[in-house]
Design a protein around this motif. Sequence first.
Motif: not given
Length: 147
Positions: A77-81, A91-96, A102-106
């Motif tokens: 998430r940090g890299l995508a945004t 702190d819990e699993y992040d399914d994004l 655009v963020q998913m491509e990133s």
Amino acid sequence: WGTRNGPGGAARQGEAAALPRMKRRDFSLEQLREFDGARNPRILLAVNGKVFDVTKGSKFYGPEGPYGIFAGRDASRGLATFCLDKDALRDEYDDLSDLNAVQMESVREWEMQFKEKYDYVGRLLKPGEEPSEYTDEEDTKDHTKQE
């Protein structure tokens, strides 16, 4: 150059270089957190469900590094945004699933960069997911392919 690492930074980097190649395994978020460069000299982070050993990049991902916030965490998430705040980490699993195209491509581009530069050491497990059993043969085959 070396002063940015703070006290013991060079020693920590030498220690990291001496670590043997990590055997392939899967990680829960809790297990991943142990590899933050502070509790353990090895530094791992996850991108798009894959865990990478970024220890050789400790000046970036170590406790004193500019991306140290991602050490022992899912950095997707940090890299995508392009966000280096604690808010970008879950702190819990992040399914994004709430990220846009655009963020998913990133995230996928970051994953490819990590694959090229660092050792892939396993998957980040979803809650309730069982870890895979990796054979030594798979482990060796993968490492020779990467080098």
